[in-house]
Design a protein around this motif. Structure first.
Motif, short mmCIF file in Angstrom:
data_model
loop_
_atom_site.label_atom_id
_atom_site.label_comp_id
_atom_site.label_asym_id
_atom_site.label_seq_id
_atom_site.Cartn_x
_atom_site.Cartn_y
_atom_site.Cartn_z
N ASN A 45 0.86 -1.17 0.00
CA ASN A 45 0.00 0.00 0.00
C ASN A 45 0.90 1.23 0.00
OD1 ASN A 45 -1.73 2.13 0.54
ND2 ASN A 45 -3.01 0.92 1.91
N THR A 83 2.39 -2.05 4.78
CA THR A 83 1.12 -2.74 4.57
C THR A 83 1.19 -3.55 3.28
OG1 THR A 83 -0.06 -0.99 5.74
CG2 THR A 83 -1.39 -2.48 4.38
N LEU A 85 -0.43 -6.03 0.47
CA LEU A 85 -1.76 -6.21 -0.13
C LEU A 85 -1.94 -7.60 -0.72
CD1 LEU A 85 -2.13 -2.73 -1.88
CD2 LEU A 85 -3.05 -3.47 0.33
N GLU A 86 -0.87 -8.39 -0.79
CA GLU A 86 -0.97 -9.73 -1.35
C GLU A 86 -1.02 -10.77 -0.24
OE1 GLU A 86 1.61 -11.05 -4.50
OE2 GLU A 86 1.94 -8.98 -5.16
N LEU A 148 -9.95 -3.87 0.16
CA LEU A 148 -8.90 -4.88 -0.01
C LEU A 148 -8.48 -5.44 1.34
CD1 LEU A 148 -6.47 -3.16 -2.55
CD2 LEU A 148 -7.85 -5.20 -2.95
N LYS A 149 -8.16 -6.71 1.35
CA LYS A 149 -7.58 -7.32 2.54
C LYS A 149 -6.16 -6.79 2.66
CE LYS A 149 -7.06 -11.87 4.66
NZ LYS A 149 -7.38 -13.30 4.47
N LYS A 150 -5.81 -6.32 3.86
CA LYS A 150 -4.50 -5.72 4.10
C LYS A 150 -3.81 -6.43 5.25
CE LYS A 150 -6.11 -1.12 2.81
NZ LYS A 150 -6.24 0.27 3.25
N GLU A 152 -1.03 -5.30 7.74
CA GLU A 152 -0.17 -4.25 8.27
C GLU A 152 0.82 -4.89 9.23
OE1 GLU A 152 -0.92 -0.94 11.45
OE2 GLU A 152 -1.80 -0.31 9.52
#
Length: 176
Positions: A45, A83, A85-86, A148-150, A152
């Motif tokens: 991110n 963060t 994103l995958e 989106l699934k994040k 962190e």
């Protein structure tokens, strides 16, 4: 205008690489590709960027009359946050270490070698943990239909015996 705008950083792209083996060699220089021993975290991110946190205990010491004469500092801690994103093997190794494709187990975080790379045109900077990093915290992970699934991830950075946190490679010759 004073100053040099070319020394201001607004990075266009970035990556995080993870190596489970702490003896994994760093690339020779900033132009050299990472070896296959390094795993790529994947999409990050960009709006969140890389956040660097610093914490230390500080004590002010005063003489009679309330005159500050000295400040002592100890227990320095640095963290780096990003963060992802995958949902891939490298990210799962950070978020759910020890888990398999069929079982998710209580995470037992261990040391990792980590590299943070930022790029903008011909400018590139890489930071490699000198000793290692360990997952300090994972923020709440949310499954949703409209976001989106994040993942962190906050890493604690452990320095070597001389206090060195990172080895740095850069196309810039200027020290940080």
């Amino acid at each position: 205008m004073s100053g040099d705008p070319s020394k201001a950083s607004l990075w266009a792209d970035a990556d995080v690489y993870i190596a489970d083996d702490l003896t994994t060699a760093n690339p020779a220089d900033v132009a050299t590709a990472y070896s296959s021993e390094w795993g790529l975290v994947g999409l990050l991110n960009g709006e969140d960027g890389f956040e660097e946190g610093r914490d230390e205990d500080k004590s002010d010491h005063y003489a009679w009359g309330g005159i500050l004469i000295r400040t002592s500092r100890k227990n320095f801690k640095m963290t780096k946050k990003f963060t992802a994103l995958e949902d891939n093997d490298v990210v799962r190794g950070l978020v759910y270490p020890g888990s398999t494709a069929t079982e998710i187990v209580v995470p037992r975080h261990g040391p990792k070698k980590v590299s943070f790379e930022v790029r903008d045109g011909a400018r590139t900077e890489r930071l490699f943990t000198r000793r290692y990093a360990e997952v300090d915290s994972i923020a709440t992970i949310k499954d949703s239909e409209d976001a989106l699934k994040k993942f962190e991830v906050t890493l604690a950075i452990y320095p070597d015996a001389n206090g060195v946190l990172f080895d740095r490679q850069s196309t810039d010759e200027v020290a940080p």
